[in-house]
Structures are given as C-alpha cells and as structure tokens.
Design a protein around this motif. Structure first.
Motif, PDB file in Angstrom:
ATOM      1  N   MET A   1       0.856  -1.182   0.000  1.00 14.32           N
ATOM      2  CA  MET A   1       0.000   0.000   0.000  1.00 14.32           C
ATOM      3  C   MET A   1       0.894   1.233   0.000  1.00 14.32           C
ATOM      4  O   MET A   1       1.839   1.327   0.754  1.00 14.32           O
ATOM      5  CB  MET A   1      -0.914  -0.030   1.231  1.00 14.32           C
ATOM      6  N   LYS A   2       0.542   2.191  -0.841  1.00 17.72           N
ATOM      7  CA  LYS A   2       1.330   3.412  -0.918  1.00 17.72           C
ATOM      8  C   LYS A   2       1.156   4.246   0.345  1.00 17.72           C
ATOM      9  O   LYS A   2       0.104   4.231   0.989  1.00 17.72           O
ATOM     10  CB  LYS A   2       0.903   4.236  -2.130  1.00 17.72           C
ATOM     11  N   LEU A   3       2.197   4.983   0.680  1.00 18.68           N
ATOM     12  CA  LEU A   3       2.188   5.826   1.877  1.00 18.68           C
ATOM     13  C   LEU A   3       1.042   6.833   1.836  1.00 18.68           C
ATOM     14  O   LEU A   3       0.384   7.074   2.843  1.00 18.68           O
ATOM     15  CB  LEU A   3       3.536   6.540   2.022  1.00 18.68           C
ATOM     16  N   ARG A   4       0.778   7.422   0.683  1.00 14.09           N
ATOM     17  CA  ARG A   4      -0.296   8.412   0.547  1.00 14.09           C
ATOM     18  C   ARG A   4      -1.651   7.792   0.927  1.00 14.09           C
ATOM     19  O   ARG A   4      -2.489   8.419   1.550  1.00 14.09           O
ATOM     20  CB  ARG A   4      -0.310   8.957  -0.888  1.00 14.09           C
ATOM     21  N   LYS A   5      -1.863   6.544   0.534  1.00 16.48           N
ATOM     22  CA  LYS A   5      -3.117   5.856   0.862  1.00 16.48           C
ATOM     23  C   LYS A   5      -3.219   5.570   2.353  1.00 16.48           C
ATOM     24  O   LYS A   5      -4.292   5.654   2.938  1.00 16.48           O
ATOM     25  CB  LYS A   5      -3.252   4.574   0.044  1.00 16.48           C
ATOM     26  N   ILE A   6      -2.087   5.246   2.983  1.00 19.12           N
ATOM     27  CA  ILE A   6      -2.076   5.012   4.431  1.00 19.12           C
ATOM     28  C   ILE A   6      -2.414   6.301   5.172  1.00 19.12           C
ATOM     29  O   ILE A   6      -3.209   6.308   6.110  1.00 19.12           O
ATOM     30  CB  ILE A   6      -0.718   4.444   4.888  1.00 19.12           C
ATOM     31  N   ILE A   7      -1.819   7.406   4.723  1.00 20.55           N
ATOM     32  CA  ILE A   7      -2.097   8.708   5.343  1.00 20.55           C
ATOM     33  C   ILE A   7      -3.572   9.063   5.172  1.00 20.55           C
ATOM     34  O   ILE A   7      -4.230   9.517   6.109  1.00 20.55           O
ATOM     35  CB  ILE A   7      -1.174   9.799   4.756  1.00 20.55           C
ATOM     36  N   SER A   8      -4.115   8.847   3.983  1.00 15.02           N
ATOM     37  CA  SER A   8      -5.542   9.120   3.755  1.00 15.02           C
ATOM     38  C   SER A   8      -6.419   8.259   4.646  1.00 15.02           C
ATOM     39  O   SER A   8      -7.422   8.738   5.192  1.00 15.02           O
ATOM     40  CB  SER A   8      -5.911   8.865   2.289  1.00 15.02           C
ATOM     41  N   LEU A   9      -6.058   6.994   4.807  1.00 14.82           N
ATOM     42  CA  LEU A   9      -6.824   6.097   5.665  1.00 14.82           C
ATOM     43  C   LEU A   9      -6.795   6.574   7.119  1.00 14.82           C
ATOM     44  O   LEU A   9      -7.814   6.559   7.812  1.00 14.82           O
ATOM     45  CB  LEU A   9      -6.291   4.670   5.565  1.00 14.82           C
ATOM     46  N   GLU A  10      -5.632   7.024   7.580  1.00 15.84           N
ATOM     47  CA  GLU A  10      -5.529   7.547   8.950  1.00 15.84           C
ATOM     48  C   GLU A  10      -6.454   8.743   9.150  1.00 15.84           C
ATOM     49  O   GLU A  10      -7.171   8.828  10.147  1.00 15.84           O
ATOM     50  CB  GLU A  10      -4.091   7.963   9.261  1.00 15.84           C
ATOM     51  N   TYR A  11      -6.437   9.665   8.186  1.00 16.23           N
ATOM     52  CA  TYR A  11      -7.288  10.848   8.313  1.00 16.23           C
ATOM     53  C   TYR A  11      -8.767  10.497   8.172  1.00 16.23           C
ATOM     54  O   TYR A  11      -9.620  11.115   8.805  1.00 16.23           O
ATOM     55  CB  TYR A  11      -6.883  11.937   7.328  1.00 16.23           C
ATOM     56  N   LEU A  12      -9.085   9.497   7.359  1.00 18.81           N
ATOM     57  CA  LEU A  12     -10.470   9.052   7.246  1.00 18.81           C
ATOM     58  C   LEU A  12     -10.952   8.504   8.592  1.00 18.81           C
ATOM     59  O   LEU A  12     -12.061   8.807   9.035  1.00 18.81           O
ATOM     60  CB  LEU A  12     -10.611   7.985   6.161  1.00 18.81           C
ATOM     61  N   LEU A  13     -10.102   7.718   9.250  1.00 15.96           N
ATOM     62  CA  LEU A  13     -10.463   7.193  10.573  1.00 15.96           C
ATOM     63  C   LEU A  13     -10.626   8.327  11.589  1.00 15.96           C
ATOM     64  O   LEU A  13     -11.531   8.283  12.435  1.00 15.96           O
ATOM     65  CB  LEU A  13      -9.419   6.185  11.046  1.00 15.96           C
ATOM     66  N   ALA A  14      -9.778   9.340  11.505  1.00 17.56           N
ATOM     67  CA  ALA A  14      -9.903  10.496  12.403  1.00 17.56           C
ATOM     68  C   ALA A  14     -11.209  11.243  12.120  1.00 17.56           C
ATOM     69  O   ALA A  14     -11.894  11.684  13.052  1.00 17.56           O
ATOM     70  CB  ALA A  14      -8.705  11.422  12.253  1.00 17.56           C
ATOM     71  N   PHE A  15     -11.563  11.379  10.838  1.00 15.58           N
ATOM     72  CA  PHE A  15     -12.837  12.015  10.473  1.00 15.58           C
ATOM     73  C   PHE A  15     -14.003  11.228  11.052  1.00 15.58           C
ATOM     74  O   PHE A  15     -14.919  11.798  11.666  1.00 15.58           O
ATOM     75  CB  PHE A  15     -12.971  12.140   8.956  1.00 15.58           C
ATOM     76  N   LEU A  16     -13.982   9.909  10.854  1.00 13.59           N
ATOM     77  CA  LEU A  16     -15.054   9.061  11.380  1.00 13.59           C
ATOM     78  C   LEU A  16     -15.105   9.120  12.909  1.00 13.59           C
ATOM     79  O   LEU A  16     -16.187   9.093  13.500  1.00 13.59           O
ATOM     80  CB  LEU A  16     -14.891   7.629  10.890  1.00 13.59           C
ATOM     81  N   GLY A  17     -13.945   9.225  13.556  1.00 14.97           N
ATOM     82  CA  GLY A  17     -13.901   9.404  15.004  1.00 14.97           C
ATOM     83  C   GLY A  17     -14.553  10.703  15.424  1.00 14.97           C
ATOM     84  O   GLY A  17     -15.292  10.753  16.422  1.00 14.97           O
ATOM     85  N   SER A  18     -14.320  11.755  14.659  1.00  7.87           N
ATOM     86  CA  SER A  18     -14.961  13.046  14.943  1.00  7.87           C
ATOM     87  C   SER A  18     -16.475  12.945  14.821  1.00  7.87           C
ATOM     88  O   SER A  18     -17.211  13.456  15.667  1.00  7.87           O
ATOM     89  CB  SER A  18     -14.462  14.119  13.972  1.00  7.87           C
TER      90      SER A  18
END
Length: 117
Positions: A1-18
């Motif tokens: 998995m590309k680093l950019r996709k991992i970063i996007s996934l992290e921020y998506l999880l943070a968004f869902l947490g919000s």
C-alpha cells in the motif's frame, strides 16, 4: 500500500472518530452539515495573493486552534464550543483524507501532503 493511501486512511479514521464523538454528545447533525465547510472561508485570502492566502488557509486548517478550543470547551464545560471544535476538526480530517494539506506560499496546489493536480 502506498504511503499516501495510508495517510488518507488515517485521516479518514480520524474524520469518522470526529463524527462518532459528535454523535456521542448528541449534537445536531443539521449544524454539522451546515458548518462543515465553514473553515474554507479562510481561502478568501487567495484573493490578495498566494502568500496571504496560504497564511489564512493554514490558520483555518491547522489542528492547533481547534484542539486548543476543544481543551477550553472541556475546562469551561461549553457544549457549543465543543460542538464547534469537533466540526472544525472533522473538516480538517476530511480535507486531509482528500489530500488537501497545509499550503506553501508558492501555490494553492502545493501542500505538505502532496502536489494537487
């Protein structure tokens, strides 16, 4: 998995947490929808030039101010401030999920996450 996709996934999880915490505190989702894009008003600085635009955009899209407001909301037991800070954080996390990071002075498309096409 590309680093950019991992970063996007992290921020998506943070968004869902919000979104989860917004729901947990039983805030109105109408306000969430209406205010989610409000931080983008900071883009108006780009009317002047890219340096001023990047400055104001970065103030509106940095995690520092909403996290400070989040802490203040808990200390002062301010539900409206808590609601606003969660929405603001959700906006930032959503933007970063899509690849819109903090801006460099050179151009709107040059961010700390990537060069936007």
């Amino acid at each position: 998995m590309k680093l950019r996709k991992i970063i996007s996934l992290e921020y998506l999880l943070a968004f869902l947490g919000s979104v989860f915490f917004y729901w947990y505190f039983e805030f109105s989702f109408l306000y969430f929808v209406l205010l989610l894009l409000l931080p983008d008003i900071s883009m108006l600085g780009y009317i002047v030039n890219t340096k001023v635009g990047a400055f104001f955009y970065n103030i509106g899209h940095s995690l520092v101010v909403p996290v400070i407001l989040l802490i203040i909301s808990f200390v002062t037991v301010s539900t409206s401030l808590l609601m606003a800070s969660i929405i603001w954080l959700a906006h930032i996390f959503l933007d970063r999920t899509l690849g819109y990071g903090l801006k460099y002075d050179e151009a709107f498309t040059k961010t700390h996450l990537q060069q936007i096409a």
